[in-house]
Design a protein around this motif. Structure first.
Motif, mmCIF file in Angstrom:
data_model
loop_
_atom_site.group_PDB
_atom_site.id
_atom_site.type_symbol
_atom_site.label_atom_id
_atom_site.label_comp_id
_atom_site.label_asym_id
_atom_site.label_seq_id
_atom_site.Cartn_x
_atom_site.Cartn_y
_atom_site.Cartn_z
ATOM 1 N N LYS A 1 0.850 -1.201 0.000
ATOM 2 C CA LYS A 1 0.000 0.000 0.000
ATOM 3 C C LYS A 1 0.885 1.249 0.000
ATOM 4 O O LYS A 1 1.975 1.245 0.552
ATOM 5 C CB LYS A 1 -0.896 0.029 1.248
ATOM 6 C CG LYS A 1 -1.707 -1.224 1.458
ATOM 7 C CD LYS A 1 -2.949 -1.191 0.662
ATOM 8 C CE LYS A 1 -3.778 -2.421 1.004
ATOM 9 N NZ LYS A 1 -4.914 -2.594 0.223
ATOM 10 N N ASN A 2 0.377 2.303 -0.606
ATOM 11 C CA ASN A 2 1.130 3.558 -0.640
ATOM 12 C C ASN A 2 1.083 4.309 0.684
ATOM 13 O O ASN A 2 1.904 5.177 0.931
ATOM 14 C CB ASN A 2 0.607 4.472 -1.748
ATOM 15 C CG ASN A 2 0.956 3.932 -3.118
ATOM 16 O OD1 ASN A 2 1.950 3.245 -3.272
ATOM 17 N ND2 ASN A 2 0.134 4.234 -4.097
ATOM 18 N N GLU A 3 0.112 3.986 1.527
ATOM 19 C CA GLU A 3 0.004 4.639 2.825
ATOM 20 C C GLU A 3 0.349 3.633 3.924
ATOM 21 O O GLU A 3 0.306 2.437 3.694
ATOM 22 C CB GLU A 3 -1.400 5.216 3.047
ATOM 23 C CG GLU A 3 -2.500 4.179 3.198
ATOM 24 C CD GLU A 3 -3.018 3.601 1.882
ATOM 25 O OE1 GLU A 3 -3.734 2.592 1.931
ATOM 26 O OE2 GLU A 3 -2.683 4.137 0.807
ATOM 27 N N GLU A 4 0.678 4.165 5.092
ATOM 28 C CA GLU A 4 1.008 3.284 6.209
ATOM 29 C C GLU A 4 -0.200 2.450 6.609
ATOM 30 O O GLU A 4 -1.323 2.917 6.568
ATOM 31 C CB GLU A 4 1.467 4.107 7.415
ATOM 32 C CG GLU A 4 2.830 4.732 7.239
ATOM 33 C CD GLU A 4 3.297 5.416 8.500
ATOM 34 O OE1 GLU A 4 3.635 4.699 9.457
ATOM 35 O OE2 GLU A 4 3.317 6.651 8.514
ATOM 36 N N GLN A 5 0.058 1.196 6.991
ATOM 37 C CA GLN A 5 -0.978 0.297 7.479
ATOM 38 C C GLN A 5 -0.739 0.087 8.968
ATOM 39 O O GLN A 5 0.399 0.028 9.412
ATOM 40 C CB GLN A 5 -0.895 -1.045 6.747
ATOM 41 C CG GLN A 5 -1.022 -0.898 5.234
ATOM 42 C CD GLN A 5 -0.757 -2.221 4.561
ATOM 43 O OE1 GLN A 5 -1.586 -3.102 4.599
ATOM 44 N NE2 GLN A 5 0.419 -2.355 3.955
ATOM 45 N N GLU A 6 -1.809 -0.039 9.724
ATOM 46 C CA GLU A 6 -1.691 -0.118 11.175
ATOM 47 C C GLU A 6 -0.902 -1.331 11.658
ATOM 48 O O GLU A 6 -0.155 -1.242 12.616
ATOM 49 C CB GLU A 6 -3.074 -0.135 11.816
ATOM 50 C CG GLU A 6 -3.803 1.184 11.684
ATOM 51 C CD GLU A 6 -5.136 1.152 12.376
ATOM 52 O OE1 GLU A 6 -5.172 0.826 13.573
ATOM 53 O OE2 GLU A 6 -6.135 1.444 11.707
ATOM 54 N N TYR B 1 7.584 -1.291 9.462
ATOM 55 C CA TYR B 1 8.260 -0.328 8.597
ATOM 56 C C TYR B 1 9.719 -0.096 8.988
ATOM 57 O O TYR B 1 10.310 0.892 8.602
ATOM 58 C CB TYR B 1 7.497 0.995 8.579
ATOM 59 C CG TYR B 1 6.161 0.846 7.900
ATOM 60 C CD1 TYR B 1 6.091 0.673 6.525
ATOM 61 C CD2 TYR B 1 4.992 0.823 8.629
ATOM 62 C CE1 TYR B 1 4.880 0.492 5.888
ATOM 63 C CE2 TYR B 1 3.770 0.653 8.007
ATOM 64 C CZ TYR B 1 3.726 0.485 6.636
ATOM 65 O OH TYR B 1 2.526 0.308 6.016
ATOM 66 N N THR C 1 10.270 -0.345 -4.028
ATOM 67 C CA THR C 1 10.638 0.239 -2.738
ATOM 68 C C THR C 1 11.928 -0.383 -2.223
ATOM 69 O O THR C 1 12.804 0.306 -1.692
ATOM 70 C CB THR C 1 9.508 0.030 -1.702
ATOM 71 O OG1 THR C 1 8.281 0.456 -2.266
ATOM 72 C CG2 THR C 1 9.762 0.793 -0.437
ATOM 73 N N TYR D 1 8.874 6.450 5.600
ATOM 74 C CA TYR D 1 7.909 6.850 6.614
ATOM 75 C C TYR D 1 7.834 5.780 7.690
ATOM 76 O O TYR D 1 8.377 4.715 7.541
ATOM 77 C CB TYR D 1 6.526 7.094 6.013
ATOM 78 C CG TYR D 1 5.982 5.966 5.161
ATOM 79 C CD1 TYR D 1 6.217 5.949 3.795
ATOM 80 C CD2 TYR D 1 5.257 4.912 5.718
ATOM 81 C CE1 TYR D 1 5.743 4.928 3.008
ATOM 82 C CE2 TYR D 1 4.775 3.890 4.925
ATOM 83 C CZ TYR D 1 5.013 3.890 3.575
ATOM 84 O OH TYR D 1 4.547 2.872 2.802
#
Length: 145
Positions: free
Chosen positions: A36-41, A45, A129, A142
């Motif tokens: 995913k392009n956004e952070e996942q809970e 990372y 990535t 991030y």
């Protein structure tokens, strides 16, 4: 005694479903985290690039804690969950319910590579990535405080 997080429970669930080595867990969770392009809970990372694939200190810490608590055992060919680990999972497994999309992505990737850990590793090396980082560098920009 440690406090179990949903990430601990996630590792236990993976080991209930699949017979894998720790490197496979690192690579799998890297691919799921990078999907995913956004952070996942629930994602990790803190990956760094190594010559063999992705490596997370967080994942390794969890694996070490689970071994210390005798919830998992590691042999040359795989990590397996113990009977005590199964009991802990059965008590805490429902905590993963809010993260079903993350788990579904884990399943989708693992089913594709369940009998091909080398293919999973190759897939990590193809990830854009991963490729942007140099050996020893953090992969994600991030998720760091």
């Amino acid at each position: 005694m440690i406090f179990y997080t949903v990430q601990h429970v996630l590792i236990l669930r993976l080991l209930i479903c699949y017979k894998v080595k720790s490197a496979t867990i690192h690579n799998l969770l890297f691919l799921v985290s990078a999907a995913k392009n956004e952070e996942q809970e629930l994602a990790f990372y803190d990956f760094v690039r190594t010559r063999l694939g992705a490596y997370s200190r967080g994942i390794q810490r969890i694996i070490d804690e689970l071994k210390q608590e005798r919830l998992i055992e590691e042999s040359e060919d795989s990590i397996r969950i113990t009977q005590r680990g199964m009991q802990i999972y059965y008590n805490l497994g429902a905590s993963l319910n809010p993260f079903s999309s993350f788990w579904d992505l884990c399943l989708e990737i693992m089913e594709r590579y369940v009998n091909d850990p080398e293919g999973l590793s190759k897939r990590v090396f193809c990830d854009i990535t991963f490729r942007r980082a140099k050996v020893g560098e953090r992969i994600f920009s991030y998720g760091w405080s």
